[in-house]
Design a protein around this motif. Structure first.
Motif, mmCIF file in Angstrom:
data_model
loop_
_atom_site.group_PDB
_atom_site.id
_atom_site.type_symbol
_atom_site.label_atom_id
_atom_site.label_comp_id
_atom_site.label_asym_id
_atom_site.label_seq_id
_atom_site.Cartn_x
_atom_site.Cartn_y
_atom_site.Cartn_z
ATOM 1 N N LEU A 216 0.552 -1.089 -0.096
ATOM 2 C CA LEU A 216 0.191 -0.260 0.486
ATOM 3 C C LEU A 216 1.113 1.058 -0.322
ATOM 4 O O LEU A 216 0.632 2.359 -0.782
ATOM 5 C CB LEU A 216 -0.876 0.038 0.965
ATOM 6 C CG LEU A 216 -1.894 -0.794 1.209
ATOM 7 C CD1 LEU A 216 -3.246 -1.336 2.597
ATOM 8 C CD2 LEU A 216 -3.040 -0.820 -0.048
ATOM 9 N N PHE A 220 -0.344 0.613 -4.114
ATOM 10 C CA PHE A 220 -0.973 -0.596 -4.435
ATOM 11 C C PHE A 220 -1.449 0.183 -3.583
ATOM 12 O O PHE A 220 -2.257 0.790 -2.633
ATOM 13 C CB PHE A 220 -0.741 -1.608 -4.943
ATOM 14 C CG PHE A 220 0.719 -1.825 -5.700
ATOM 15 C CD1 PHE A 220 0.416 -1.726 -7.249
ATOM 16 C CD2 PHE A 220 1.473 -2.085 -4.953
ATOM 17 C CE1 PHE A 220 1.504 -2.294 -7.326
ATOM 18 C CE2 PHE A 220 2.654 -2.515 -5.567
ATOM 19 C CZ PHE A 220 2.931 -2.500 -7.205
ATOM 20 N N THR A 221 -3.266 -0.677 -4.482
ATOM 21 C CA THR A 221 -4.570 -0.588 -3.156
ATOM 22 C C THR A 221 -5.041 -1.973 -2.994
ATOM 23 O O THR A 221 -4.963 -2.713 -3.736
ATOM 24 C CB THR A 221 -5.990 -0.072 -4.667
ATOM 25 O OG1 THR A 221 -6.247 -1.081 -5.610
ATOM 26 C CG2 THR A 221 -5.441 1.225 -4.910
ATOM 27 N N GLU A 222 -6.028 -1.533 -1.907
ATOM 28 C CA GLU A 222 -7.047 -2.768 -1.633
ATOM 29 C C GLU A 222 -7.570 -3.660 -1.968
ATOM 30 O O GLU A 222 -7.150 -5.052 -2.341
ATOM 31 C CB GLU A 222 -7.825 -2.395 -0.267
ATOM 32 C CG GLU A 222 -7.744 -1.776 0.664
ATOM 33 C CD GLU A 222 -6.848 -2.618 1.634
ATOM 34 O OE1 GLU A 222 -6.929 -4.078 1.654
ATOM 35 O OE2 GLU A 222 -6.245 -1.979 3.107
ATOM 36 N N GLN A 223 -7.603 -3.252 -3.794
ATOM 37 C CA GLN A 223 -8.556 -3.902 -4.751
ATOM 38 C C GLN A 223 -6.888 -4.322 -5.420
ATOM 39 O O GLN A 223 -7.382 -5.883 -6.151
ATOM 40 C CB GLN A 223 -8.872 -3.021 -5.877
ATOM 41 C CG GLN A 223 -10.698 -2.743 -5.425
ATOM 42 C CD GLN A 223 -9.714 -1.724 -4.452
ATOM 43 O OE1 GLN A 223 -8.711 -0.225 -4.453
ATOM 44 N NE2 GLN A 223 -10.949 -1.224 -3.666
ATOM 45 N N ASP A 224 -6.008 -4.106 -5.685
ATOM 46 C CA ASP A 224 -4.401 -4.347 -6.278
ATOM 47 C C ASP A 224 -4.320 -5.941 -5.152
ATOM 48 O O ASP A 224 -4.129 -6.843 -5.966
ATOM 49 C CB ASP A 224 -3.461 -3.759 -5.969
ATOM 50 C CG ASP A 224 -3.438 -2.661 -7.336
ATOM 51 O OD1 ASP A 224 -4.436 -3.481 -8.435
ATOM 52 O OD2 ASP A 224 -3.405 -1.790 -7.176
#
Length: 285
Positions: A216, A220-224
């Protein structure tokens, strides 16, 4: 300690048949790999496994990437490290990691990463034969741990990072400290097959809080992080394709300030990926 431009990070060099490990290490030494990295896994005889590699090689360095400070007593590591350095020409680099809260709790300790690591380093310094600063590294990811590594060890060995992370780490470390990122690689040019192999290995790490936080921070994101990792994440932290494509990723890390890149072949489908190691040996120089 000079590690060369590239090394190999291998679970197999700890877990395979000892005779196969010895033969493979001798060949990898001849191929010119700068260092052979073995993981700490769940503990075990990390010094004995390191000695097997040291005994089989002449010039290649051996690096522990990394042992958990909760599973190995510092005073024992210092003594073992001193013995191996004396017998094999100061070719062993000791990598240290704080693991996660669950591992600390299983050892009956509270989890305070900076304090815990500082205390472990203190013990290495105060041992009858101390582990020299230049012969130990840390699996630092966050900025505070990276700063500690810069002051008290040779440098950092970060896991699951991008060349952009290497650039940021070099800026924080400044000139001098070692930056030796881990780089997973898949020698496969089909995108679906390559990403599937990468997810098979890395997927479990995405659920671990300290690695998730690191990713993060890298943008990057939580979805990634969901469902084994998005294509964007996988393509960013895993180098896949032919040897040239993997060489481009290694070069990107070096251009960003890395001194040494440790390549971990995943998805080979073999107990000992010698064929892939041989192919990748062109990246040693």
């Amino acid at each position: 300690m000079q590690l060369g431009l590239t090394g190999l990070w291998s679970i197999e060099l700890r877990t395979a048949d000892p005779g196969e490990v010895t033969d493979a290490a001798a060949e990898l030494d001849e191929l010119g790999w700068g260092a052979l990295w073995i993981p700490g896994l769940g503990g075990g005889d990390i010094l004995g496994d390191s000695e097997r590699l040291l005994r089989a090689t002449r010039a290649t360095k051996v690096a522990v990437g990394v042992l958990s400070i909760w599973r190995h007593q510092a005073i024992q590591m210092a003594a073992g490290h001193a013995r191996l350095q004396g017998e094999y020409g100061r070719r062993l680099l000791l990598g240290l990691g704080v693991s996660d809260p669950a591992t600390a709790q299983s050892a009956g300790q509270s989890y305070r990463p900076l304090t815990n690591m500082s205390a472990y380093l203190d013990t290495l310094d105060q041992a009858p034969t101390p582990v020299p600063v230049g012969e130990r590294v840390m699996a630092a990811l966050g900025p505070k741990m990276t700063q500690l590594a810069a002051h008290r060890t040779a440098g950092v060995h970060p896991f699951m990072v991008t060349p952009e992370y290497s650039a940021a780490a070099r800026e924080q470390l400044g000139d001098g400290p070692l930056l030796a990122p881990y780089q997973a690689v898949v020698l496969e040019s089909d995108p679906g097959k390559a990403r599937a192999a990468a997810r098979d290995f890395l997927g479990a790490f995405l659920a671990m809080e300290h690695y998730a936080r690191s990713l993060l921070r890298q943008g990057f994101t939580e979805q990634d992080l969901a469902a084994g990792g998005s294509d964007r994440l996988i393509d960013s932290v895993v180098a896949w394709g032919d040897v040239e494509a993997i060489g481009n990723r290694v070069h990107a890390h070096h251009q960003a300030g890395a001194d040494h890149v440790c390549l971990h072949v995943v998805g080979s489908g073999s107990a000992m990926p010698l064929t892939q190691w041989r192919e990748l040996a062109v990246l040693t120089h």
